[in-house]
Write a protein that holds these residues in place. Structure first.
Motif, mmCIF file in Angstrom:
data_model
loop_
_atom_site.group_PDB
_atom_site.id
_atom_site.type_symbol
_atom_site.label_atom_id
_atom_site.label_comp_id
_atom_site.label_asym_id
_atom_site.label_seq_id
_atom_site.Cartn_x
_atom_site.Cartn_y
_atom_site.Cartn_z
ATOM 1 N N VAL A 1 21.298 -1.741 36.805
ATOM 2 C CA VAL A 1 21.568 -0.400 37.036
ATOM 3 C C VAL A 1 20.215 0.558 37.142
ATOM 4 N N LYS A 2 19.427 -0.007 36.182
ATOM 5 C CA LYS A 2 18.311 0.859 36.384
ATOM 6 C C LYS A 2 17.351 0.698 37.719
ATOM 7 N N PHE A 3 17.400 -0.532 38.290
ATOM 8 C CA PHE A 3 16.930 -0.769 39.581
ATOM 9 C C PHE A 3 17.638 0.319 40.759
ATOM 10 N N ALA A 4 18.721 0.410 40.491
ATOM 11 C CA ALA A 4 19.659 1.179 41.317
ATOM 12 C C ALA A 4 19.162 2.551 41.434
ATOM 13 N N LEU A 5 19.055 3.016 40.115
ATOM 14 C CA LEU A 5 18.612 4.284 39.794
ATOM 15 C C LEU A 5 17.296 4.449 40.311
ATOM 16 N N ASP A 6 16.393 3.583 40.008
ATOM 17 C CA ASP A 6 14.909 4.208 40.425
ATOM 18 C C ASP A 6 14.959 3.823 41.765
ATOM 19 N N PHE A 7 15.666 2.834 42.414
ATOM 20 C CA PHE A 7 15.427 2.727 43.926
ATOM 21 C C PHE A 7 16.720 2.941 44.759
ATOM 22 N N PRO A 8 16.963 4.263 45.213
ATOM 23 C CA PRO A 8 18.429 4.275 45.717
ATOM 24 C C PRO A 8 18.262 3.536 47.173
ATOM 25 N N ALA B 1 28.188 2.333 46.578
ATOM 26 C CA ALA B 1 28.880 2.749 47.749
ATOM 27 C C ALA B 1 28.698 4.116 48.447
ATOM 28 N N SER B 2 28.468 5.109 47.665
ATOM 29 C CA SER B 2 28.624 6.379 47.814
ATOM 30 C C SER B 2 27.274 6.881 48.746
ATOM 31 N N GLN B 3 26.357 6.020 48.426
ATOM 32 C CA GLN B 3 24.974 6.262 48.957
ATOM 33 C C GLN B 3 24.736 6.054 50.357
ATOM 34 N N LEU B 4 25.804 5.444 51.031
ATOM 35 C CA LEU B 4 26.051 5.195 52.300
ATOM 36 C C LEU B 4 26.803 6.118 53.192
ATOM 37 N N GLN B 5 26.184 7.337 53.299
ATOM 38 C CA GLN B 5 26.968 8.579 53.892
ATOM 39 C C GLN B 5 26.611 9.062 55.209
ATOM 40 N N PHE B 6 27.551 9.640 55.883
ATOM 41 C CA PHE B 6 27.384 10.545 57.191
ATOM 42 C C PHE B 6 27.495 11.677 56.940
ATOM 43 N N PRO B 7 27.104 12.714 57.906
ATOM 44 C CA PRO B 7 26.991 14.011 57.531
ATOM 45 C C PRO B 7 28.564 14.565 57.145
ATOM 46 N N GLU B 8 28.507 15.445 56.233
ATOM 47 C CA GLU B 8 29.849 16.170 56.035
ATOM 48 C C GLU B 8 30.869 15.261 55.008
ATOM 49 N N GLU B 9 30.187 14.195 54.484
ATOM 50 C CA GLU B 9 31.138 13.428 53.913
ATOM 51 C C GLU B 9 31.076 13.970 52.313
ATOM 52 N N ILE B 10 31.637 15.034 52.174
ATOM 53 C CA ILE B 10 31.937 15.787 50.977
ATOM 54 C C ILE B 10 32.273 14.972 49.578
ATOM 55 N N ILE B 11 33.449 14.293 49.930
ATOM 56 C CA ILE B 11 33.755 13.543 48.855
ATOM 57 C C ILE B 11 32.928 12.417 48.254
ATOM 58 N N LEU B 12 32.265 11.820 49.213
ATOM 59 C CA LEU B 12 31.149 10.733 48.766
ATOM 60 C C LEU B 12 30.040 11.360 47.963
ATOM 61 N N GLU B 13 29.741 12.401 48.569
ATOM 62 C CA GLU B 13 28.436 13.320 47.813
ATOM 63 C C GLU B 13 28.846 13.644 46.596
ATOM 64 N N GLU B 14 30.019 13.838 46.272
ATOM 65 C CA GLU B 14 30.632 14.302 44.948
ATOM 66 C C GLU B 14 30.568 13.029 43.909
ATOM 67 N N ILE C 1 15.994 16.625 54.542
ATOM 68 C CA ILE C 1 15.747 15.511 54.592
ATOM 69 C C ILE C 1 17.121 14.566 54.238
ATOM 70 N N ASP C 2 17.792 14.940 53.171
ATOM 71 C CA ASP C 2 18.976 14.486 53.065
ATOM 72 C C ASP C 2 19.985 14.428 54.357
ATOM 73 N N HIS C 3 20.169 15.784 54.913
ATOM 74 C CA HIS C 3 21.009 16.012 56.194
ATOM 75 C C HIS C 3 20.511 15.047 57.130
ATOM 76 N N THR C 4 19.037 15.112 57.380
ATOM 77 C CA THR C 4 18.678 14.349 58.351
ATOM 78 C C THR C 4 18.866 12.829 58.371
ATOM 79 N N ARG C 5 18.651 12.136 57.066
ATOM 80 C CA ARG C 5 19.032 10.845 56.890
ATOM 81 C C ARG C 5 20.407 10.554 56.971
ATOM 82 N N LYS C 6 21.382 11.391 56.919
ATOM 83 C CA LYS C 6 22.869 11.075 57.043
ATOM 84 C C LYS C 6 22.841 11.086 58.765
#
Length: 416
Positions: free
Chosen positions: A52-59, A7-20, A355-360
């Motif tokens: 779990v392995k699939f989720a870690l290898d393919f975000p 769930a935490s991978q679907l982020q908007f910019p500045e969602e610090i709690i989700l990033e943590e 890249i991370d910020h632009t993707r969000k």
């Protein structure tokens, strides 16, 4: 912890709690995987470790729908129980019928893919693109990128448009890289801008093949677009291809003159030369939504494309930096190193953060209500996922082997 990570991978910019939360849960899951402690005493699953392995290898940002579907068919347990106050199995979830339906869907899609792929091969031969010795032959990989993300039967025409534009942009990219002199390339750009068959008289044999393939295929797509949109999309498509060849020419001039552009100069050109506009913007006319001139010219439409292109350019540059440095070609990593006086490692880290910020930002633009139809915006998201998938470890598009396993799985190996 696993579900929180997803769930935490679907982020908007500045969602610090989700990033943590993402960083914490990923670290926890990786540690559990490394110590062989990936289990849950409250769940008896067929392959929790594999899931779990699939989720870690393919975000999430690099997960292509058909690959995910195929993987979950393998992981799906029809007899998985959960332990609460008693042991129970949810019949409507742990269901043999769902598994059989998923397998049938996968194989039907694959059968359709193979028929469409043969049509692409026929087009490639008809356009004589296979005769171009300087160019990469990437029809299969181009088709895979759209089949793995937009697999629905009603998207057949869009898949064809996407693939043909992808092949053409690859051929033209190679032409500007190794296929002609600078003077010849200027003649080619002039021919594209004039969009007149008489303009090919001064072109070499290979350049005539490329121009005619571009001209005839675009004309076919314009005719197809008239049926889908009820209007002439030709002027927009011409503009897209002109922008692309002009960006390629500018980069060729930089390379041959040894000029070092600033990061802003490079970004203005390279966000076009990543060649996503011809593929995505052309394909958007074929997703079943009406795209008026007002929508195409709207800032929201341009904003989504700009974010996608910026993300794609940086992903590509990280993987191609060393090769392009040897060739004397500008690259965002080398420009970062020069302008900010930082190391290669620091420049790559800076690009990855961008890249991370632009993707969000891209996810936020796609999900917020705008005048741009949702299906068109989701096409941009699909391309973003393809780019993250392709460039996660290497230049998967240029490599002859990196994508082979996935291409074979989705297009050729049936699900048993």
């Amino acid at each position: 912890m696993f579900q929180l990570y997803r769930a935490s991978q679907l982020q908007f910019p500045e969602e610090i709690i989700l990033e943590e939360a993402k960083l914490f849960t990923r670290k926890f899951l990786e540690r559990s995987r490394n110590t062989n402690t990936l289990f849950d005493k409250w769940v008896i699953a067929k392959d929790l470790v594999g899931e779990v392995k699939f989720a870690l290898d393919f975000p999430w940002c690099a997960t292509l729908q058909r690959i995910e579907s195929r993987k979950y068919i393998q992981l799906y347990g029809t007899n998985d129980p959960w332990i609460g106050k008693s042991v129970y199995r949810m019949h409507m979830i742990s269901n043999h019928m769902l598994l059989n339906l998923a397998k049938a869907d996968s194989n039907v899609c694959q059968s359709n893919f193979q028929k469409e792929l043969q049509q692409i091969y026929s087009w490639n031969e008809e356009m004589q693109l296979s005769k171009l010795e300087f160019s990469r032959q990437k029809a299969l990989e181009c088709y895979f990128t759209v089949a793995a993300t937009a697999f629905e039967p009603q998207m057949a025409c869009m898949r064809s448009v996407w693939t043909r534009c992808c092949v053409l942009s690859t051929v033209i990219d190679d032409l500007f890289d190794v296929g002609a002199s600078l003077d010849d390339l200027k003649e080619f750009v002039a021919a594209v801008k004039s969009w007149n068959l008489s303009a090919i008289d001064n072109l070499s044999k290979d350049m005539k093949i490329v121009f005619l393939a571009l001209y005839n295929t675009t004309d076919d797509i314009i005719q197809e677009g008239r049926r889908y949109q009820g209007s002439d999309i030709g002027s927009h498509l011409h503009e897209i291809w002109i922008r692309l060849v002009e960006s390629y020419l500018k980069e060729a001039e930089w390379t041959q003159s040894g000029q070092q552009p600033t990061i802003q100069e490079y970004t203005n050109v390279s966000q076009i030369s990543i060649a996503l506009e011809p593929i995505v913007l052309t394909s958007a006319y074929f997703v079943g939504e009406l795209l008026t001139d007002e929508i195409v010219a709207h800032p929201d439409y341009r904003r989504v494309m700009q974010l996608l292109s910026h993300c794609g350019r940086l992903l590509n540059d990280i993987q191609g930096y060393r090769r392009e440095s040897r060739q004397g070609k500008p690259n965002s990593i080398s420009i970062y190193m020069r302008e900010y006086q930082i190391t290669e490692e620091e420049a790559i880290y800076k690009a990855q953060n961008e890249i991370d910020h632009t993707r969000k930002q891209l996810v936020s633009e796609i999900l917020r209500p705008t005048k741009v139809p949702r299906a068109c915006k989701e096409l941009h998201l699909n391309m973003a996922k393809v780019l993250h998938f392709m460039y996660a470890e290497t230049d998967g598009f240029s490599s002859s082997t990196a994508m082979k396993k996935h291409v074979t799985s989705i297009l050729f190996d049936p699900v048993e």
